[in-house]
Write a protein that holds these residues in place. Structure first.
Motif, PDB file in Angstrom:
ATOM      1  N   ALA A  30       8.304  -3.490   2.632  1.00 26.76           N
ATOM      2  CA  ALA A  30       9.197  -4.156   3.575  1.00 26.76           C
ATOM      3  C   ALA A  30       9.334  -5.622   3.196  1.00 26.76           C
ATOM      4  N   THR A  33      -7.002   0.059   4.484  1.00 23.72           N
ATOM      5  CA  THR A  33      -5.550   0.058   4.674  1.00 23.72           C
ATOM      6  C   THR A  33      -5.056   1.431   5.072  1.00 23.72           C
ATOM      7  N   HIS A  78      -3.697   3.565   9.053  1.00 20.68           N
ATOM      8  CA  HIS A  78      -2.470   4.326   9.251  1.00 20.68           C
ATOM      9  C   HIS A  78      -2.746   5.785   9.615  1.00 20.68           C
ATOM     10  N   GLU A 116       5.311  -0.129   4.595  1.00 22.16           N
ATOM     11  CA  GLU A 116       4.874  -1.435   5.088  1.00 22.16           C
ATOM     12  C   GLU A 116       4.772  -2.446   3.950  1.00 22.16           C
ATOM     13  N   SER A 128       3.684   5.610   5.330  1.00 22.84           N
ATOM     14  CA  SER A 128       3.807   4.430   6.181  1.00 22.84           C
ATOM     15  C   SER A 128       3.193   3.200   5.520  1.00 22.84           C
ATOM     16  N   THR A 129       2.126   3.391   4.738  1.00 22.54           N
ATOM     17  CA  THR A 129       1.525   2.265   4.015  1.00 22.54           C
ATOM     18  C   THR A 129       2.480   1.706   2.974  1.00 22.54           C
TER      19      THR A 129
END
Length: 371
Positions: free
Chosen positions: A188, A284, A288, A185, A181-182
């Protein structure tokens, strides 16, 4: 003689006067614990249900049933003492390697107990505890997943405490999910910037000026509506840019036809947005994790005498997490075991604050407590 002792024991522990006295004693002990520091996040590795079942000559599923009863007792003790977050290891991903009948029995037991815990569970509502189920949802049976979602929804209004149920879970899977997910992100694309003169706004201004008689109709070589719009937009954008009404940093390139070459950037301008790996920090990844909204893990307890973490809370166990391994089996775990853990934890906190310089903390090795 043994019969007399048995009768006296039943009178003390099972009669109404005896139960009342024990309840008052428990309340007194918990109240005494609240006078000192209290861990805000406690994790329990509930180990020993199968061995408990074998030692008491009962079915394995019945041993897990007794384990859920122990969980209800410990939850109430923790919340009453002031613990904000309780995290329990209910089902490991590795448990799917067990015999099929045991896996199915565990799933059915989890379904029944979650329904009871949230539908008739006075403990959660009394202490304002919300249920969160953390793990790989895709591995849960559909009927069990429906109960999981209902349990989370029914307790969502509770804001005072948290019950994290890791099911099915391993720390490596959690860390892998957090990294995925990091990365997603960071890769993106950035959100589009709002330019002061979009194509829609330019078109509206063109029509408005023409209707008011300020401008003549633009010269159009192509009769297609698409080419007319593009030509008109480009003419007005050029006029706006020439008059200086366009804000600094804004570009009229948004009005160019789709087949036009991209505008050439000035020397030294940033031509791409590439994420910097150094921007990924511990904080960070921590944001998550499943427990990102919870306090840091203060206390880790594992029963059954096994001295390993078994892929549970690997990320959350930091330098100040106190780890305790107990020789009792989880279904037997109660206040008379947990009170010594809390007293030891309070003593360690006082020693740390007294002996260490401000800002520097020492990791205390796990200590094995004998029942």
């Amino acid at each position: 003689m043994s019969d007399v002792v048995s009768i006296l024991r039943r009178f003390v522990f099972e009669s109404p006067p005896g139960e009342w006295a024990i309840k008052q004693l428990r309340e007194l002990l918990i109240g005494a614990l609240k006078q000192g520091p209290v861990p805000q996040h406690v994790a329990f590795e509930m180990d020993g249900n199968r061995r408990y079942a074998r030692s008491h000559r009962m079915e394995t599923v019945e041993g897990h049933h007794r384990g859920f009863e122990a969980l209800a007792r410990i939850m109430e003790i923790c919340y009453k003492a002031g613990v904000k977050t309780v995290t329990v290891y209910a089902f490991s991903i590795e448990n799917f390697n067990r015999p099929k009948y045991e896996v199915e029995g565990l799933m059915q037991l989890a379904k029944v107990k979650l329904e009871q815990l949230t539908t008739y569970g006075d403990v959660l509502d009394r202490y304002g505890a919300a249920v969160r189920v953390m793990g790989q949802r895709e591995m849960i049976r559909d009927d069990v997943l429906q109960v999981v979602d209902k349990a989370v929804a029914r307790t969502r209004h509770n804001q005072k405490a948290i019950l994290n149920i890791c099911f099915p879970y391993t720390s490596r899977a959690e860390i892998t999910t957090a990294i995925q997910s990091t990365v997603a992100e960071f890769l993106a694309p950035p959100p589009p910037k709002n330019t002061p003169f979009s194509q829609t706004r330019i078109r509206q201004n063109i029509l408005s000026r023409q209707l008011n008689g300020h401008d003549p109709l633009p010269t159009i070589r192509d009769s297609s509506p698409e080419k007319q719009t593009q030509a008109g937009d480009g003419a007005y954008a050029a006029e706006v840019e020439e008059s200086g009404d366009l804000d600094e940093g804004a570009s009229s390139s948004t009005t160019l036809p789709p087949d036009s070459p991209p505008p050439r950037l000035r020397d030294g301008a940033d031509q791409s947005h590439l994420p910097n790996p150094e921007d990924i920090t511990v904080d960070t990844l921590d944001s998550h994790m499943y427990t990102s909204e919870d306090p840091p893990l203060d206390l880790f307890v594992r029963t059954s005498g096994v001295e390993r973490l078994s892929d549970f809370m690997l990320w959350q166990c930091h330098q100040d997490t106190q780890i305790f391994f107990l020789d009792c089996l989880w279904p037997d775990f109660d206040l008379h075991h947990f009170i010594w853990v809390l007293l030891e934890w309070q003593w360690r906190m006082k020693q740390r604050d007294r002996d260490e310089a401000p800002g520097r903390r020492r990791h205390v090795k796990p200590r094995k407590l004998v029942e």
